[in-house]
Motif scaffolding. Sequence first.
Motif, PDB file in Angstrom:
ATOM      1  N   GLY B  18      44.131  64.822  -0.492  1.00  0.00           N
ATOM      2  CA  GLY B  18      45.350  64.368  -1.169  1.00  0.00           C
ATOM      3  C   GLY B  18      45.155  64.351  -2.682  1.00  0.00           C
ATOM      4  N   ARG B  21      45.272  67.929  -3.921  1.00  0.00           N
ATOM      5  CA  ARG B  21      46.655  68.415  -3.931  1.00  0.00           C
ATOM      6  C   ARG B  21      47.441  67.807  -5.090  1.00  0.00           C
ATOM      7  NH1 ARG B  21      50.183  67.023  -0.351  1.00  0.00           N
ATOM      8  NH2 ARG B  21      48.862  65.494   0.713  1.00  0.00           N
ATOM      9  N   LEU B  22      47.263  66.495  -5.289  1.00  0.00           N
ATOM     10  CA  LEU B  22      48.018  65.832  -6.363  1.00  0.00           C
ATOM     11  C   LEU B  22      47.646  66.418  -7.727  1.00  0.00           C
ATOM     12  CD1 LEU B  22      48.509  61.969  -6.757  1.00  0.00           C
ATOM     13  CD2 LEU B  22      48.686  63.616  -8.577  1.00  0.00           C
ATOM     14  N   THR B  25      49.191  69.855  -7.948  1.00  0.00           N
ATOM     15  CA  THR B  25      50.666  69.877  -7.965  1.00  0.00           C
ATOM     16  C   THR B  25      51.234  69.335  -9.274  1.00  0.00           C
ATOM     17  OG1 THR B  25      50.594  69.438  -5.587  1.00  0.00           O
ATOM     18  CG2 THR B  25      52.729  69.170  -6.671  1.00  0.00           C
ATOM     19  N   ASN B  26      50.696  68.211  -9.733  1.00  0.00           N
ATOM     20  CA  ASN B  26      51.266  67.541 -10.908  1.00  0.00           C
ATOM     21  C   ASN B  26      50.444  67.781 -12.175  1.00  0.00           C
ATOM     22  OD1 ASN B  26      53.204  66.565  -9.156  1.00  0.00           O
ATOM     23  ND2 ASN B  26      52.430  64.469  -9.096  1.00  0.00           N
ATOM     24  N   LEU B  29      52.261  67.639 -15.697  1.00  0.00           N
ATOM     25  CA  LEU B  29      52.761  66.297 -15.966  1.00  0.00           C
ATOM     26  C   LEU B  29      51.608  65.334 -16.291  1.00  0.00           C
ATOM     27  CD1 LEU B  29      55.360  64.539 -15.789  1.00  0.00           C
ATOM     28  CD2 LEU B  29      54.699  64.046 -13.431  1.00  0.00           C
ATOM     29  N   ILE B  30      50.537  65.444 -15.505  1.00  0.00           N
ATOM     30  CA  ILE B  30      49.382  64.571 -15.723  1.00  0.00           C
ATOM     31  C   ILE B  30      48.780  64.814 -17.103  1.00  0.00           C
ATOM     32  CG2 ILE B  30      47.005  64.122 -14.966  1.00  0.00           C
ATOM     33  CD1 ILE B  30      48.004  64.608 -12.071  1.00  0.00           C
ATOM     34  N   GLY B 310      49.054  60.468   0.317  1.00  0.00           N
ATOM     35  CA  GLY B 310      49.818  60.564  -0.936  1.00  0.00           C
ATOM     36  C   GLY B 310      49.718  59.297  -1.767  1.00  0.00           C
ATOM     37  N   PRO B 311      50.118  58.142  -1.225  1.00  0.00           N
ATOM     38  CA  PRO B 311      50.051  56.900  -2.009  1.00  0.00           C
ATOM     39  C   PRO B 311      48.642  56.561  -2.491  1.00  0.00           C
ATOM     40  CG  PRO B 311      51.469  56.603  -0.092  1.00  0.00           C
ATOM     41  CD  PRO B 311      50.826  57.944   0.052  1.00  0.00           C
ATOM     42  N   SER B 314      47.753  58.767  -5.272  1.00  0.00           N
ATOM     43  CA  SER B 314      48.495  58.346  -6.469  1.00  0.00           C
ATOM     44  C   SER B 314      47.735  57.257  -7.228  1.00  0.00           C
ATOM     45  CB  SER B 314      49.892  57.848  -6.046  1.00  0.00           C
ATOM     46  OG  SER B 314      50.504  57.119  -7.081  1.00  0.00           O
ATOM     47  N   VAL B 317      44.445  58.716  -8.828  1.00  0.00           N
ATOM     48  CA  VAL B 317      44.680  59.526 -10.023  1.00  0.00           C
ATOM     49  C   VAL B 317      45.214  58.666 -11.179  1.00  0.00           C
ATOM     50  CG1 VAL B 317      45.841  61.568 -10.958  1.00  0.00           C
ATOM     51  CG2 VAL B 317      44.947  61.606  -8.622  1.00  0.00           C
TER      52      VAL B 317
END
Lengths: 435, 435
Positions: B18, B21-22, B25-26, B29-30, B310-311, B314, B317
Amino acid sequence: MAEPLKIALAGLGTVGTGVVRLIETNADLIARRAGRPIRITAVSARDRSKDRGVDLSPYAWEDDPVAMAARGDVDVVVELVGGSDGPALALARGAFKHGKGLVTANKAMIAHHGLELAASAEQTSVPLKFEAAVAGGIPVIKGLSEGAAANAIDRVYGILNGTCNYILSTMEDTGADFGDVLAEAQRLGYAEADPTFDIEGIDAAHKLAILASIAFGARLRFDAVETMGISRVKAADIEQARALGYVIRLIGTAEIDRGEGVPRLLQRVRPHLVPFDHPLAHVDGATNAVVAEGNFMGRLLFQGAGAGDGPTASAVVADIIDIARGEKGAAFSMPAGDLEAMEPAPTGHRLGRSYIRFTVPDRPGVLADITAAMRDAGVSIESLIQKGDPDDDGEVILALVTHEVPESAVSEAMRILEGSHSLTAQPLVMQIIGD
Amino acid sequence: MAEPLKIALAGLGTVGTGVVRLIETNADLIARRAGRPIRITAVSARDRSKDRGVDLSPYAWEDDPVAMAARGDVDVVVELVGGSDGPALALARGAFKHGKGLVTANKAMIAHHGLELAASAEQTSVPLKFEAAVAGGIPVIKGLSEGAAANAIDRVYGILNGTCNYILSTMEDTGADFGDVLAEAQRLGYAEADPTFDIEGIDAAHKLAILASIAFGARLRFDAVETMGISRVKAADIEQARALGYVIRLIGTAEIDRGEGVPRLLQRVRPHLVPFDHPLAHVDGATNAVVAEGNFMGRLLFQGAGAGDGPTASAVVADIIDIARGEKGAAFSMPAGDLEAMEPAPTGHRLGRSYIRFTVPDRPGVLADITAAMRDAGVSIESLIQKGDPDDDGEVILALVTHEVPESAVSEAMRILEGSHSLTAQPLVMQIIGD
C-alpha cells in the motif's frame, strides 16, 4: 532549556484573554511540549483600562497594535483583532515586514488576503499559521495539511458555523421557529447582535474557502463560494425532514470536479438534509465537524468545539507551540506559488436528491400545477408531504423529495413555477447529503 | 526543488505494498506538499519471488531488512515487518545506530520498546514516528501531540480495534452470537486466523498505552493496562443493552487520577455500554474513533478507518512527509526523559454505573439471592431485566443496571456471589460510559 519564544498579543477580547489564561495556566506543560517556554512580552487592545479578569501588568502595553511588530522583544505576533482589513491586515503585513511570524484566528482576513500573506511569509521565511480561523478548537487545518498530506482529497465538507448549528438543533429540539430561536440565542450571547455573517453563511464560507485551498492545493477563491444561509428554514421544514428521516444542517461543501479534464472547484455553503445515520446528523449545539475524503485514507471526521474562548485559544497556542518547535510547514500546505488556479465548477450537471418546500394557497389544483412543472422539467418525485391544516394566512406547506436528478432540472422546475399563482412564496430548495 | 528524501521499506505485506502504491500514485502531490520528492530506494521482505501486484524492480532488494539501515542511499527506514521484538526491533535499533530516521506502524514494538527507541532517536537527533501504529488512517497521534499540545489532557478514550467493532456492530445488526460472527469475520478476512490479539483487547491495549503516554506526558506503561476482551459478550447482552438505550463497544480508556496529590494512570480496555446519544455509539464496522478531553479545547473527536492498506499507508506516508518537511517534534510529544513516571491508579473508589449480566438456573429464589448480595455490598439497582424463556440448558439471562456506585462495591457483590448455586456461570460486568 532553550530560550523562550516571545509573543505579542493584539486584541484582548474573549479569545485574547483566553490565550493569556491558557499560556499562564498550562505554562509548565507547554514548555515541556514546546521544548522552550512561551512568553508573552507585549499586548495591545483598544481600551487599556477595561477589566478583563486577567492581570496584564507583566506585559508591555502598546496602544497601536502595529507597533508590536517592530519590537525587538517579539518573535511572533498573535493577531486577534478581527476584520478582514484595517488594523488586522496592517499588523499582519507589519509582522512580515519586520521578520516576525504571525498566528491569527482571523478567518475573514485569511479568506480575503491569505495568498498575499502566505507569499509574504514565505519571502521572509517566517511562519504564518491560522488553525483557530477554522472550526475553533479542532485541529482540522493541521489534520488536512499534515495528517492527510499523503492523499489526493476530492471532497471536504462539514458543519463550520456553531451559531447556525445551535439555532438549527434548537429548532429541532423545541419546534420553535427561526426568529424566536435566533432572538433567544442573541439573548444568551450565542449569536451576535448583528448575526448576518453567521446566519447568512458568510462565516462558514470564509472557513470553507480556507479548507478547500489546503485540501486541494488550490488557490483560495472566497469570491467563488456560493452561499445561502439558514434564515429561510422554517420549523415546518425541520418537522417534514424528520418525518422523512433527516435533520437539517448548514453544510459547507468543497469538491474537485474533474468532469472535463481540467479540475474545477465547487464550493458552497447551504442548508442540507442529512440522513439520521450520517455522522454529521449527530452534531448538535455549537459543535463543529469536518469530513475529508482522501484517495488512500478514506473518510476522516474531526469534531469538537467550533468556538468559544477556550477552544479557540487552544488552537492559537497549538500554532505557537508548532513555531516554538521549529515547525516550518507552508501556510496552505504547499508554497503559495504552487497552489493551482481553479475556475469555479458548473453545478447544473450534478446529480442528487433535493428537498423542495412550497408555501401554497389552500385550494384545489395547486398540487397539479406543481407536479406538472416537475414533470416538464424532468424531475421525478420520490415522496411528497402536504401538511393538513392551513396556517393563519391560509397557507399550506407542501414538501417533496426528488429522485436523483441533475440540479439543472430542479432549477428549471423552479423557473417554470416562477410567478405561478399556485405559490404564495419563493420555494426553498435544499440538497440531501448522500454517501 | 530540493533533494529527494530517500526511504527504505522493510515488509511488503498489504500495508507495505500500500505504501509503494501510494508513493507512486500521489508522487507529484506529495512532492508539492513535502517540498521535495519522496523516493523509495530499497525494499526488503521475506519472499522475493511473491507477486505483490506492484513493480518492485526500480528498487534495490535486501534479503536482510537490517542491512537497509546501513545503506548510504537511505535517509529514513520504514519498518512494516511487525512483531514487538525480532527483526523489527533489530531494524529500528539499526536505523538509529546508522543515524537514519524511523517510521513504523508497529504498535506492539512501540508499546513495549517505545521509550528506549525514542531515547535512541533523540540521542542521534533523528526522527521516530509511528502515526500508523494507532487508529490506522486517523492522524490522532498528531492530533494529540501537536493539535492538542496546548492542553492538559485528563482523559482519552475510544474505539481502537476495528475487528472487535466489526464483530460487535455485526452482532447488533444480525442478532447473531459472538462465535458465529467471529467465524464469518475470519472467512471474510476481517479477523485473523488466530484472533486472540484483537478479541482479547491486547491490540487495543497497545494503542491505548501509546495514546496515554502522549496525551498525559506520562512514561509508557503497557504492562499496566487492565485488559478484557469481547469474547464473553453474548447476543443477549446486546439485546438487553439496546432495550436499555445502549450499544456495546470495546472501549480503551486512559485517565489521570489526581485523587491523592500524585497523578496516577488509569488505563483499561473493556467492553462498555455506550448511550445512543454518545458519538461513539454511531461508530460502526471497522471504523475507529478517539475522544480526547482537554482543559481548554473541551472534547475533541477523531474518527476514520482504523485499518486496511490504504488508510495505514496514508498515515505512514504522512509521517514521511513530516520528516521531508524537516519537522522535528519528539516521538511522545516531549523528550522521553521528560515523561513523568506514573503508578497505575487504583479503581475501587471510582464512581460509575455498571451493567451486570447473570446466567442463572430457571428456579425461584435466584433473584432474591442476587438482590441480597447487591444490597449487602451497597449496590443499588436502577433497572433489571429477566428474559422470559430459559434457553436449551435451562438457563435464564438476568441483566441489571446499577445506580452510580463505587466500582469496589460491584466487585464486593461479585465476591459475595462467588460459588453461589444461584449462578450457572461467572457474571459479566460492563461499565456504562457517562458524559
